[in-house]
Design a protein around this motif. Structure first.
Motif, PDB file in Angstrom:
ATOM      1  N   ARG A 255      -0.112   5.237  12.189  1.00  0.00           N
ATOM      2  CA  ARG A 255       1.164   5.302  11.327  1.00  0.00           C
ATOM      3  C   ARG A 255       1.230   3.942  10.296  1.00  0.00           C
ATOM      4  NH1 ARG A 255       4.941   4.751  16.106  1.00  0.00           N
ATOM      5  NH2 ARG A 255       3.592   4.924  17.882  1.00  0.00           N
ATOM      6  N   ILE A 256       0.434   4.027   9.619  1.00  0.00           N
ATOM      7  CA  ILE A 256       0.714   2.927   8.364  1.00  0.00           C
ATOM      8  C   ILE A 256      -0.890   2.827   8.237  1.00  0.00           C
ATOM      9  CG2 ILE A 256       1.970   0.936   9.215  1.00  0.00           C
ATOM     10  CD1 ILE A 256       3.474   1.416   7.113  1.00  0.00           C
ATOM     11  N   MET A 257      -0.754   2.653   6.494  1.00  0.00           N
ATOM     12  CA  MET A 257      -2.099   1.894   6.160  1.00  0.00           C
ATOM     13  C   MET A 257      -1.716   1.034   5.157  1.00  0.00           C
ATOM     14  SD  MET A 257      -5.275   4.748   6.075  1.00  0.00           S
ATOM     15  CE  MET A 257      -6.504   3.969   5.701  1.00  0.00           C
ATOM     16  N   TYR A 258      -2.227  -0.755   4.763  1.00  0.00           N
ATOM     17  CA  TYR A 258      -0.985  -1.360   4.302  1.00  0.00           C
ATOM     18  C   TYR A 258      -2.777  -2.117   3.781  1.00  0.00           C
ATOM     19  CZ  TYR A 258       3.243  -2.114   5.343  1.00  0.00           C
ATOM     20  OH  TYR A 258       4.768  -1.563   5.994  1.00  0.00           O
ATOM     21  N   ALA A 259      -2.214  -2.819   2.094  1.00  0.00           N
ATOM     22  CA  ALA A 259      -3.195  -3.571   1.879  1.00  0.00           C
ATOM     23  C   ALA A 259      -1.847  -4.557   0.990  1.00  0.00           C
ATOM     24  CB  ALA A 259      -3.751  -3.049   0.572  1.00  0.00           C
ATOM     25  N   GLN A 260      -2.580  -6.375   0.635  1.00  0.00           N
ATOM     26  CA  GLN A 260      -1.881  -6.808   0.043  1.00  0.00           C
ATOM     27  C   GLN A 260      -2.393  -7.935  -0.075  1.00  0.00           C
ATOM     28  OE1 GLN A 260       1.632  -7.780   1.965  1.00  0.00           O
ATOM     29  NE2 GLN A 260       2.904  -8.830   1.136  1.00  0.00           N
ATOM     30  N   LEU A 261      -2.529  -8.721  -1.742  1.00  0.00           N
ATOM     31  CA  LEU A 261      -2.574 -10.014  -2.042  1.00  0.00           C
ATOM     32  C   LEU A 261      -2.776 -11.343  -1.109  1.00  0.00           C
ATOM     33  CD1 LEU A 261      -3.779  -9.201  -5.494  1.00  0.00           C
ATOM     34  CD2 LEU A 261      -5.317  -9.622  -3.863  1.00  0.00           C
ATOM     35  N   GLY A 262      -3.469 -11.616  -0.512  1.00  0.00           N
ATOM     36  CA  GLY A 262      -3.053 -13.200  -0.210  1.00  0.00           C
ATOM     37  C   GLY A 262      -1.847 -13.423   1.007  1.00  0.00           C
ATOM     38  N   ARG A 263      -1.735 -11.860   1.750  1.00  0.00           N
ATOM     39  CA  ARG A 263      -0.894 -12.389   2.696  1.00  0.00           C
ATOM     40  C   ARG A 263      -0.706 -11.231   3.952  1.00  0.00           C
ATOM     41  NH1 ARG A 263       4.960 -12.520   1.081  1.00  0.00           N
ATOM     42  NH2 ARG A 263       5.651 -13.105   3.174  1.00  0.00           N
ATOM     43  N   THR A 264      -0.909 -11.292   4.550  1.00  0.00           N
ATOM     44  CA  THR A 264      -0.609 -10.683   5.718  1.00  0.00           C
ATOM     45  C   THR A 264      -0.131  -9.567   5.783  1.00  0.00           C
ATOM     46  OG1 THR A 264      -1.379 -12.545   7.224  1.00  0.00           O
ATOM     47  CG2 THR A 264      -1.051  -9.988   8.413  1.00  0.00           C
ATOM     48  N   ALA A 276       6.772  -9.689  -5.283  1.00  0.00           N
ATOM     49  CA  ALA A 276       5.562  -8.779  -5.047  1.00  0.00           C
ATOM     50  C   ALA A 276       5.401  -8.180  -4.144  1.00  0.00           C
ATOM     51  CB  ALA A 276       5.368 -10.684  -3.418  1.00  0.00           C
ATOM     52  N   ASN A 277       5.136  -7.574  -3.736  1.00  0.00           N
ATOM     53  CA  ASN A 277       4.663  -6.341  -3.585  1.00  0.00           C
ATOM     54  C   ASN A 277       3.556  -5.499  -3.017  1.00  0.00           C
ATOM     55  OD1 ASN A 277       5.590  -4.608  -6.886  1.00  0.00           O
ATOM     56  ND2 ASN A 277       6.571  -4.704  -5.039  1.00  0.00           N
ATOM     57  N   ASN A 278       3.503  -4.763  -1.532  1.00  0.00           N
ATOM     58  CA  ASN A 278       2.501  -4.266  -1.167  1.00  0.00           C
ATOM     59  C   ASN A 278       2.147  -2.978  -1.459  1.00  0.00           C
ATOM     60  OD1 ASN A 278       4.085  -2.843   0.730  1.00  0.00           O
ATOM     61  ND2 ASN A 278       3.915  -4.543   2.101  1.00  0.00           N
ATOM     62  N   TRP A 279       0.685  -1.591  -0.684  1.00  0.00           N
ATOM     63  CA  TRP A 279       0.202  -0.956  -0.595  1.00  0.00           C
ATOM     64  C   TRP A 279       0.806  -0.602   0.848  1.00  0.00           C
ATOM     65  CZ3 TRP A 279      -2.821   2.030   1.792  1.00  0.00           C
ATOM     66  CH2 TRP A 279      -3.231   3.044   1.007  1.00  0.00           C
ATOM     67  N   ASN A 280       1.075   0.398   0.535  1.00  0.00           N
ATOM     68  CA  ASN A 280       1.341   1.170   2.210  1.00  0.00           C
ATOM     69  C   ASN A 280       1.071   2.745   1.990  1.00  0.00           C
ATOM     70  OD1 ASN A 280       4.181   2.149   2.469  1.00  0.00           O
ATOM     71  ND2 ASN A 280       4.541   0.752   1.493  1.00  0.00           N
ATOM     72  N   PHE A 281       0.981   3.387   3.000  1.00  0.00           N
ATOM     73  CA  PHE A 281       0.405   4.785   3.147  1.00  0.00           C
ATOM     74  C   PHE A 281       0.457   5.321   4.258  1.00  0.00           C
ATOM     75  CE2 PHE A 281      -2.654   8.259   4.071  1.00  0.00           C
ATOM     76  CZ  PHE A 281      -1.520   9.105   2.981  1.00  0.00           C
ATOM     77  N   ALA A 282       0.938   6.313   4.774  1.00  0.00           N
ATOM     78  CA  ALA A 282       1.838   7.012   6.036  1.00  0.00           C
ATOM     79  C   ALA A 282       1.254   8.084   6.061  1.00  0.00           C
ATOM     80  CB  ALA A 282       3.215   6.876   6.284  1.00  0.00           C
ATOM     81  N   PRO A 283      -0.087   8.487   6.587  1.00  0.00           N
ATOM     82  CA  PRO A 283      -0.578  10.394   6.789  1.00  0.00           C
ATOM     83  C   PRO A 283       0.199  10.654   6.998  1.00  0.00           C
ATOM     84  CG  PRO A 283      -2.261   8.287   7.811  1.00  0.00           C
ATOM     85  CD  PRO A 283      -0.734   7.594   7.315  1.00  0.00           C
ATOM     86  N   PRO A 284       0.403  12.009   7.054  1.00  0.00           N
ATOM     87  CA  PRO A 284       0.897  12.687   7.947  1.00  0.00           C
ATOM     88  C   PRO A 284       0.268  13.249   9.660  1.00  0.00           C
ATOM     89  CG  PRO A 284      -0.309  14.273   5.668  1.00  0.00           C
ATOM     90  CD  PRO A 284      -0.506  12.769   5.809  1.00  0.00           C
ATOM     91  N   GLN A 285       1.737  12.681  10.052  1.00  0.00           N
ATOM     92  CA  GLN A 285       1.985  12.566  12.058  1.00  0.00           C
ATOM     93  C   GLN A 285       0.899  13.668  12.087  1.00  0.00           C
ATOM     94  OE1 GLN A 285       2.589   9.349  12.434  1.00  0.00           O
ATOM     95  NE2 GLN A 285       1.704   9.202  10.721  1.00  0.00           N
ATOM     96  N   ASP A 286       0.429  14.994  11.672  1.00  0.00           N
ATOM     97  CA  ASP A 286      -0.185  16.148  12.599  1.00  0.00           C
ATOM     98  C   ASP A 286      -1.386  15.897  12.202  1.00  0.00           C
ATOM     99  OD1 ASP A 286       0.445  17.158   9.359  1.00  0.00           O
ATOM    100  OD2 ASP A 286       0.736  18.683  10.382  1.00  0.00           O
ATOM    101  N   LYS A 287      -1.614  14.546  11.276  1.00  0.00           N
ATOM    102  CA  LYS A 287      -2.882  14.456  10.742  1.00  0.00           C
ATOM    103  C   LYS A 287      -4.028  13.622  11.190  1.00  0.00           C
ATOM    104  CE  LYS A 287      -6.848  14.691   7.852  1.00  0.00           C
ATOM    105  NZ  LYS A 287      -7.271  15.517   7.111  1.00  0.00           N
ATOM    106  N   GLN A 288      -4.801  14.729  11.815  1.00  0.00           N
ATOM    107  CA  GLN A 288      -6.008  14.011  13.052  1.00  0.00           C
ATOM    108  C   GLN A 288      -7.359  13.588  12.343  1.00  0.00           C
ATOM    109  OE1 GLN A 288      -4.998  12.791  15.980  1.00  0.00           O
ATOM    110  NE2 GLN A 288      -2.943  13.648  15.759  1.00  0.00           N
ATOM    111  N   VAL A 290     -10.246  12.013  10.532  1.00  0.00           N
ATOM    112  CA  VAL A 290     -10.627  11.251   9.320  1.00  0.00           C
ATOM    113  C   VAL A 290      -9.931  10.976   8.149  1.00  0.00           C
ATOM    114  CG1 VAL A 290     -12.113   9.518   6.929  1.00  0.00           C
ATOM    115  CG2 VAL A 290     -13.285  10.752   9.149  1.00  0.00           C
ATOM    116  N   ILE A 291      -8.875  10.145   8.298  1.00  0.00           N
ATOM    117  CA  ILE A 291      -8.120   9.546   7.016  1.00  0.00           C
ATOM    118  C   ILE A 291      -8.822   9.055   5.563  1.00  0.00           C
ATOM    119  CG2 ILE A 291      -5.784   8.382   6.020  1.00  0.00           C
ATOM    120  CD1 ILE A 291      -5.286  10.764   8.493  1.00  0.00           C
ATOM    121  N   ASP A 292      -8.500   9.465   4.498  1.00  0.00           N
ATOM    122  CA  ASP A 292      -8.682   9.574   3.192  1.00  0.00           C
ATOM    123  C   ASP A 292      -7.589   8.955   2.557  1.00  0.00           C
ATOM    124  OD1 ASP A 292     -10.001   8.836   0.738  1.00  0.00           O
ATOM    125  OD2 ASP A 292     -11.688  10.260   1.023  1.00  0.00           O
ATOM    126  N   THR A 293      -7.495   8.228   1.623  1.00  0.00           N
ATOM    127  CA  THR A 293      -6.857   7.800   1.179  1.00  0.00           C
ATOM    128  C   THR A 293      -6.557   8.144  -0.261  1.00  0.00           C
ATOM    129  OG1 THR A 293      -7.261   5.246   0.090  1.00  0.00           O
ATOM    130  CG2 THR A 293      -6.082   6.085   2.151  1.00  0.00           C
TER     131      THR A 293
END
Length: 494
Positions: A255-264, A276-288, A290-293
């Motif tokens: 569904r989603i991948m996240y990264a952030q400093l200091g916070r959940t 403040a910002n986070n980084w997030n990435f939602a892969p294509p939903q037809d992708k099965q 290994v997911i490589d960012t």
């Protein structure tokens, strides 16, 4: 040349040799089992470390191996004497443990012996406290089994109480992993919890499974720097780069991948702040699989404030939190220590106090996840399962002295404050005296430590070359409630 006839003596010798050649006989079967005794040293175990299981095994032909068990779980084996196995022990395992060793010979004969080990470890660390909730600001998950691991070794289990809380005492200083499992719920894993003299509270999100028939095992992530070198413990200057790769065995899609400093990392609606910002990435939903960012470097145009307020000119250890959520709502979160050098000049600014800090507690019908859209209100304003969070807003109007960071501090007794978050500093000359929602800076406290009916006190600390605190502000989260329907009385007929 004529052959020499055999003498009588020679014939006698030959006859004797022939008579001595008896036919071979079948070997006797080995039915003798080995003998074995088992001891452990040290015993009792009073400090975190290892105890050595020592098996004294003998056999009339030869011992081929000795296997070591705790209950029905095989811990390992040894094929050469002396037959030994080191077992790691921690205060989580305090109590009596029974170990068994089984000796085998080549014929399959075997014998077992057992010994009890008393574990009584006292560790000088703060307890690890945690809460399991079903969303970022959701309802507590009671009865979830928390498995505590260090490396690949399982140390023990605890179960969350009616408030979704658990406490682990006596852990020695080190890094631990936690796994939450409950029937009907997706799995939730947390890797890299640091236990020491100042152990933080942790929160695990464990949602109801999208499909209870599929695996509750979250996706796992391998992470490196963008160039493939190790990420944990690396030193960065004014930016952070990384590359995330999932395993192939998970309940897809991701569904989603996240990264952030200091916070959940979590819902943008709940954790958003203008500085403040986070980084997030939602892969294509037809992708099965290994997911490589690929290579990621932040800050970026999409996440300009990723490192705002974190690090120092000399370098500071900060924690990069990485999370992945799969289709079944299985969560996997990693806490990765890095060293961040931040040369932002605002660290050298003499700052003033933030003003007009105001905290407001919210009780939501929805639980505030990015996976649960908001919908129209219903007669149930905040039924069971709703979420509670506190929004803190403030002003900082001295545009000539912009802080490097704002640290948010909270107290549950009005006196002792603890930092619960950091956002980047900023300044804005505008400050509404009457409309707190219009104040330019904010932080949302989504901590599981928030309790309905308990008053919490907040303040904001501006940080530069010095630190200055704002006014204090209090708020009390409300309990879930259902508003009664009211109908005006009917007038009597004229």
């Amino acid at each position: 040349m004529a052959l020499k006839p055999l003498s009588i003596g020679s014939a006698f010798v030959l006859g004797t040799l022939l008579i001595g050649c008896n036919p071979p006989t079948a070997p006797t079967a080995d039915t003798t089992a080995p003998t074995i005794t088992l001891t452990a040293a040290p015993n009792p175990v009073t400090a975190a470390g290892t105890t050595t299981l020592k098996a004294d095994a003998k056999d009339n032909v030869g011992v081929t191996k000795v296997e070591f068990f705790e209950g029905s779980t095989k811990l390992g084996e040894d094929t050469t004497a002396p037959y030994e196995l080191n077992v790691s022990l921690n205060a989580v395992q305090n109590g009596k443990k029974t170990y068994t060793a089984t000796a085998y010979d080549a014929a399959g004969n075997k014998t077992s012996a057992s010994t009890d080990v008393t574990v009584a470890i006292t560790a000088a660390t703060a307890p690890l406290r945690g809460t399991v909730v079903d969303q970022n600001i959701g309802a507590p998950v009671a009865g979830s089994v928390i498995t505590v691991m260090q490396g690949n070794t399982t140390l023990g289990t605890v179960t969350t109480d009616a408030n979704g809380q658990f406490t682990l005492t006596g852990l020695s200083a080190g890094t631990y992993d936690l796994k939450a499992r409950k029937a009907g719920m997706a799995g939730s894993d947390l890797y890299g919890v640091v236990v020491g003299t100042d152990t933080p509270s942790v929160q695990l999100v464990q949602r109801p499974a999208f499909d209870t028939a599929v695996s509750p095992e979250p996706a796992k992530i391998s992470f490196t720097r963008a160039d493939g070198s190790p990420l944990a413990g690396a030193t960065f200057t004014n930016s952070v780069d990384f590359k995330l790769v999932t395993n192939a065995d998970y309940t897809g899609p991701i569904r989603i991948m996240y990264a952030q400093l200091g916070r959940t990392p979590g819902s943008g609606a709940i954790t958003a702040s203008s500085t403040a910002n986070n980084w997030n990435f939602a892969p294509p939903q037809d992708k099965q699989g290994v997911i490589d960012t690929g290579a990621v470097t932040v800050p970026s145009a999409a996440s300009p404030n990723f490192i705002a307020g974190f690090g120092s000119a000399a370098g500071e250890t900060v924690y990069l939190q990485i999370m992945v959520v799969d289709f079944n709502y299985n969560y996997s979160r990693y806490i990765v220590p890095i060293k961040l050098i931040n040369t932002n000049a605002n660290q050298n600014v003499t700052v003033a106090a933030p003003t007009a800090a105001t905290a407001t507690a919210f009780t939501l019908k929805q639980e505030g996840s990015w996976t649960t859209p908001y919908d129209a209100p219903s007669p149930d304003a905040a039924p069971s399962g709703s979420g509670v969070f506190v929004e803190l807003r403030w002003c900082y109007t001295n545009t000539a002295a912009v802080p490097f960071a704002f640290d948010i501090e909270r107290s549950d007794n009005g006196t002792t404050f603890t930092k619960v978050g950091t956002v980047g500093g900023g300044a804005n000359a505008a400050c509404s005296a009457t409309n707190q929602a219009a104040r330019p800076f904010n932080f949302r406290d989504t901590s599981a430590d928030l309790m309905v009916g308990k008053t919490f006190t907040y303040r904001v600390v501006a940080r530069g070359a010095n630190t200055v605190a704002s006014n204090t502000t209090q708020t009390t989260p409300l309990a879930q409630f259902t508003p009664p329907w009211w109908r005006p009385p009917m007038k009597a007929p004229a």
